[in-house]
Each structure stands twice: as structure tokens, then as C-alpha cells.
Design an enzyme around this catalytic site. Structure first.
Site, PDB file in Angstrom:
ATOM      1  N   ILE A  69      54.607 -53.547 101.832  1.00  0.00           N
ATOM      2  CA  ILE A  69      55.822 -53.409 102.634  1.00  0.00           C
ATOM      3  C   ILE A  69      56.611 -52.154 102.267  1.00  0.00           C
ATOM      4  O   ILE A  69      57.655 -51.868 102.870  1.00  0.00           O
ATOM      5  CB  ILE A  69      56.727 -54.652 102.482  1.00  0.00           C
ATOM      6  CG1 ILE A  69      57.080 -54.899 101.011  1.00  0.00           C
ATOM      7  CG2 ILE A  69      56.048 -55.863 103.099  1.00  0.00           C
ATOM      8  CD1 ILE A  69      58.075 -56.037 100.809  1.00  0.00           C
ATOM      9  N   GLY A  70      56.119 -51.403 101.304  1.00  0.00           N
ATOM     10  CA  GLY A  70      56.807 -50.173 100.928  1.00  0.00           C
ATOM     11  C   GLY A  70      56.027 -49.410  99.872  1.00  0.00           C
ATOM     12  O   GLY A  70      55.173 -49.979  99.190  1.00  0.00           O
ATOM     13  N   GLY A  72      56.958 -46.457  96.821  1.00  0.00           N
ATOM     14  CA  GLY A  72      57.989 -45.678  96.147  1.00  0.00           C
ATOM     15  C   GLY A  72      57.385 -44.601  95.268  1.00  0.00           C
ATOM     16  O   GLY A  72      56.181 -44.327  95.324  1.00  0.00           O
ATOM     17  N   PHE A  74      56.759 -44.682  92.206  1.00  0.00           N
ATOM     18  CA  PHE A  74      55.875 -45.169  91.146  1.00  0.00           C
ATOM     19  C   PHE A  74      54.747 -46.057  91.661  1.00  0.00           C
ATOM     20  O   PHE A  74      53.923 -46.517  90.885  1.00  0.00           O
ATOM     21  CB  PHE A  74      56.684 -45.949  90.102  1.00  0.00           C
ATOM     22  CG  PHE A  74      57.711 -45.121  89.397  1.00  0.00           C
ATOM     23  CD1 PHE A  74      57.344 -43.992  88.680  1.00  0.00           C
ATOM     24  CD2 PHE A  74      59.050 -45.457  89.451  1.00  0.00           C
ATOM     25  CE1 PHE A  74      58.287 -43.225  88.023  1.00  0.00           C
ATOM     26  CE2 PHE A  74      60.005 -44.695  88.800  1.00  0.00           C
ATOM     27  CZ  PHE A  74      59.620 -43.572  88.088  1.00  0.00           C
ATOM     28  N   GLY A  75      54.708 -46.327  92.965  1.00  0.00           N
ATOM     29  CA  GLY A  75      53.618 -47.159  93.474  1.00  0.00           C
ATOM     30  C   GLY A  75      54.047 -48.012  94.654  1.00  0.00           C
ATOM     31  O   GLY A  75      55.024 -47.726  95.343  1.00  0.00           O
ATOM     32  N   VAL A  77      54.949 -51.606  96.955  1.00  0.00           N
ATOM     33  CA  VAL A  77      55.701 -52.858  96.952  1.00  0.00           C
ATOM     34  C   VAL A  77      54.956 -53.824  97.876  1.00  0.00           C
ATOM     35  O   VAL A  77      54.717 -53.516  99.043  1.00  0.00           O
ATOM     36  CB  VAL A  77      57.144 -52.673  97.438  1.00  0.00           C
ATOM     37  CG1 VAL A  77      57.893 -54.008  97.358  1.00  0.00           C
ATOM     38  CG2 VAL A  77      57.869 -51.607  96.627  1.00  0.00           C
ATOM     39  N   LYS A  90      56.751 -55.293  92.991  1.00  0.00           N
ATOM     40  CA  LYS A  90      56.584 -53.858  92.778  1.00  0.00           C
ATOM     41  C   LYS A  90      55.382 -53.641  91.861  1.00  0.00           C
ATOM     42  O   LYS A  90      55.312 -54.207  90.772  1.00  0.00           O
ATOM     43  CB  LYS A  90      57.839 -53.260  92.148  1.00  0.00           C
ATOM     44  CG  LYS A  90      59.032 -53.214  93.074  1.00  0.00           C
ATOM     45  CD  LYS A  90      60.304 -52.754  92.358  1.00  0.00           C
ATOM     46  CE  LYS A  90      60.267 -51.289  92.020  1.00  0.00           C
ATOM     47  NZ  LYS A  90      61.594 -50.823  91.495  1.00  0.00           N
ATOM     48  N   ASP A 184      72.576 -44.498  92.100  1.00  0.00           N
ATOM     49  CA  ASP A 184      71.628 -44.111  93.152  1.00  0.00           C
ATOM     50  C   ASP A 184      71.825 -44.969  94.399  1.00  0.00           C
ATOM     51  O   ASP A 184      70.860 -45.457  94.996  1.00  0.00           O
ATOM     52  CB  ASP A 184      70.181 -44.225  92.639  1.00  0.00           C
ATOM     53  CG  ASP A 184      69.207 -43.366  93.444  1.00  0.00           C
ATOM     54  OD1 ASP A 184      69.668 -42.439  94.146  1.00  0.00           O
ATOM     55  OD2 ASP A 184      67.987 -43.605  93.362  1.00  0.00           O
TER      56      ASP A 184
END
Length: 391
Positions: A69-70, A72, A74-75, A77, A90, A184
Site C-alpha cells: 500500500i506504499g 517509503g 526504507f522499503g 508498507v 512497514k 516532519d
């Protein structure tokens, strides 16, 4: 394929984590981490040396992977099912963490998440690892992030934006009460649930203010949402999060951010003029609210949104108990961009292949990345020794 390689190279060499001497920087980072670990363990008998235990490998098999579903920095999700419940998981690749010199931030995020629980943040339930990846199991929210919806809607109404800001305000008040500054806040880190309520996620660059160390000059976050004091490497605190909230309001109102370009470009724009909004189709109170959040000087910036006239008589009690009808509901089944996920996943895959060698000799840096959250006692669920060794 050639185009993809060009994109990957552009992404790698435009990253804030890379520089001309990046390989040297990585080696220096790892060397310092090794020295810190050795100092910590130098007085322990060799029989007490920690052995790598990857019996946790089997834990992943308890989670049924549904779909990505995503993606980022770092990898991936994943949407997963565990014991008939749906979670987001994650998958954090160790090579990417080491390449970006982000072991401390990964450990920090887990430490914070084991101490926090709130209905307006994305909460953690478990963390484990295998030889290649770290895994963090979180609340699953089906609504997608605010960035995705901004891309689809371009703008939001004043009523919708006020609801979003109220949700974010409740979450920030909780984090700040725990002395945590997020640093952030941006649309990608604001996730909708299926009822249209927003929650804050991603504490990777968050910091905790301590009386012993009251000042912080380190710059972290995302250009475009960074406050002036962060961009100019000045001491910063709670007002930095509210500046980012002002940028999000401005973006919902106008469809664009008040400042654009590189960090240098944005610094120059901030020095030139103070941004002011005056949209005729929004109320004077809304315009003033955004202008108060975007003030350059942090000591003059609005840091108590509830007290502003824009929120006069707003039913925060009903909002906190989630009894208000959200003015904007995510209606799509898949509230994420599948095409973009495929591109970013392939980019990460290629970068991982090139940096796989970093993992072998540095597994011990991740030894303490594990936890099982106990709802009755969240504060006693993890020991993060590396967090203290690296700071």
C-alpha cells in the site's frame, strides 16, 4: 530500463543522505557505531557476548501479506492480516537504513512508539526482524495519505481544512505534552481512516526535548515544510511543528506550498518576504490563522491553535471522541497510487542490490529492534540499548 537507471541515479545523488564522499561517510558512521558498541561491551565477559538470534524470522509467517500500500525511503508498507485483524506492516530494509546512516532514527521511532498511544496518531503493535529487514506493525488506515488526496482534489474547502487542522492539532498537543517534537509534519505523514479523520505517523526524525539538553540545532525534515529556524540551523522546538501545519493549511487553500525549490532557494525566499494570504473566498479568521502559523519568528508564531478565533466554539470534545461527521470522506477502495508504488519499489530494489554488502558486518546494530506492545504497560515492552549507545 535505461530510463529507470537514470531515475535511480538521480534519486541517489540528489538525496540529502549522499555526497561526493558518501562511501567514506558511511564507513565513518559504521566505524563510530562499532566503537560505541565495543565501549559499551568492553567490560563484559566474553561468555556474555550477544549472539545473533533470528528466530524472529518465523514471526513474519504469522502475518498474511495482502498487498503493498506504499513505498517509503526504507522499503515497502504492506497491508497484512494477523489473528483476523488488519494491520499495516512497514518492511524496512537494513541496507537502505545503513546506506542512509539512519540506524539512530529507526531506533528512536520504535522507542517513541512503544511509549505512545493515542487515537490521533498511528500506533504500533509489534516489531521484529529477519536477516534482511526490520518489520514494524502499525494501525491500518484505509483512507490513504493527505498527499494522495491533495493530488486528486488539488484544493480543499475551508470547512474541510478546519477539520483536518483540528485533527492534527489534537495529535500535536499529545506529542508535545510528551515533550516530543515531530519535525516532519507533511501531507505524506497524515493518514485518513475510513471515517475521514486524520492521524499523524512517522516519528523517524522526531526528537524529545530534555531539560539537560534544551537546545537543538540539527536540521531534519522535508524542505517546503521546514520552519525558518530549522532551515537556518537555529535552536527549535514546538513552533517548528506549527509552521509545518501552516504550510499544510496554505496548501489546502491554494493548491501549492508558500515556498518552493531547494533548501537554499527556500531560505532566500524567506529572507526576501513574509508570506501572507488573503483569500476572498475564505473567512478573515482563516486567513489570519494561516498567517499566524507562517510567521518567520518562532516566538511570534501561533502555537495554541484552539485559542484562535477561527476555532471559536469549535466542538473539540466531539472531535476527540470521534463523534463529528467528517466533511471529507475518502471514497476510493485503494487510496494510493499503484503506478508510483511500482516505480519507487523498483528504485529501492536496485539500490538494495548495489548496497547489500552493508548488512553482513553490521547485523549487531539492529539487535534490539524488537518489541511486542503490551496494551497495559507500553513503557516496559522494549529495551533499546543501541539508542543510548549511538547518542
Amino acid at each position: 530500463m535505461a530510463d529507470l537507471k537514470l531515475k535511480i541515479n538521480a534519486r541517489r545523488f540528489s538525496s540529502p543522505y549522499r555526497s561526493i564522499n558518501n562511501d567514506l561517510n558511511i564507513q565513518l558512521f559504521l566505524h563510530n557505531a562499532h566503537r560505541s558498541t565495543n565501549r559499551k561491551n568492553s567490560n563484559k565477559p566474553s561468555s556474555h557476548s550477544k549472539q545473533h538470534d533470528y528466530s524472529q524470522d518465523k514471526i513474519k509467517n504469522q502475518y498474511q501479506l495482502q498487498c503493498i500500500i506504499g513505498v517509503g525511503g526504507f522499503g515497502r508498507v504492506w497491508k497484512v492480516i494477523h489473528k483476523q485483524q488488519v494491520f499495516a506492516m512497514k518492511e524496512i530494509n537494513k541496507a537502505l537504513v545503513l546506506l542512509k546512516q539512519s540506524v539512530p532514527s529507526i531506533m528512536t521511532e520504535l522507542k517513541f512508539l512503544t511509549e505512545l498511544k493515542h487515537p490521533f496518531i498511528v500506533n504500533a503493535y509489534s516489531a521484529f526482524q529477519d536477516t534482511q529487514n526490520l518489520y514494524l506493525v502499525l494501525d491500518y488506515l484505509s483512507g490513504g495519505d493527505l498527499r494522495f488526496h491533495l493530488g486528486k482534489q488539488r484544493k480543499f474547502s475551508e470547512e474541510q481544512t478546519k477539520f483536518f487542522v483540528a485533527c492534527i492539532t489534537i495529535a500535536l498537543e499529545y506529542l508535545h505534552s510528551q515533550k516530543i517534537i515531530h519535525r516532519d509534519i507533511k501531507p505524506e505523514n497524515l493518514i485518513f481512516d475510513n471515517h475521514g479523520y486524520l492521524r499523524i505517523t512517522d516519528l523517524g526524525v522526531a526528537i524529545k526535548k530534555h531539560a539537560q539538553f534544551p537546545q537543538n540545532f540539527e536540521t531534519s525534515g522535508t524542505p517546503g515544510y521546514m520552519s525558518p529556524e530549522v532551515l537556518f540551523r537555529q535552536d527549535h522546538g514546538i513552533p517548528a511543528d506549527y509552521f509545518a501545519l501552516g504550510v499544510i493549511c496554505y496548501e489546502c487553500m491554494t493548491g501549492r506550498r508558500p515556498y518552493h525549490g531547494t533548501r537554499k532557494d527556500i531560505r532566500e525566499q524567506m529572507l526576501l518576504k513574509q508570506v501572507q494570504v488573503n483569500m476572498s473566498d475564505w473567512s478573515p479568521e482563516a486567513n489570519d490563522f494561516i498567517n499566524q502559523l507562517l510567521l518567520i519568528k518562532p516566538q511570534q508564531r501561533l502555537t495554541q491553535p484552539r485559542t484562535h478565533p477561527w476555532f471559536k466554539n469549535y466542538p473539540f470534545d466531539l472531535l476527540a471522541s470521534k463523534k463529528l461527521q467528517a466533511p471529507y470522506l475518502p471514497v476510493r477502495k485503494d487510496n494510493f497510487d499503484k503506478a508510483q508504488i511500482l516505480i519507487e519499489d523498483e528504485e529501492n530494489h536496485q539500490i538494495i542490490k548495489l548496497n547489500q554488502h552493508l548488512i553482513k558486518d553490521n547485523q549487531h546494530l539492529f539487535d534490539d529492534y524488537r518489541c511486542q506492545i503490551n496494551e497495559k504497560s507500553r513503557r516496559s515492552s522494549i529495551t533499546n540499548k543501541m539508542f543510548f549507545q549511538l547518542f
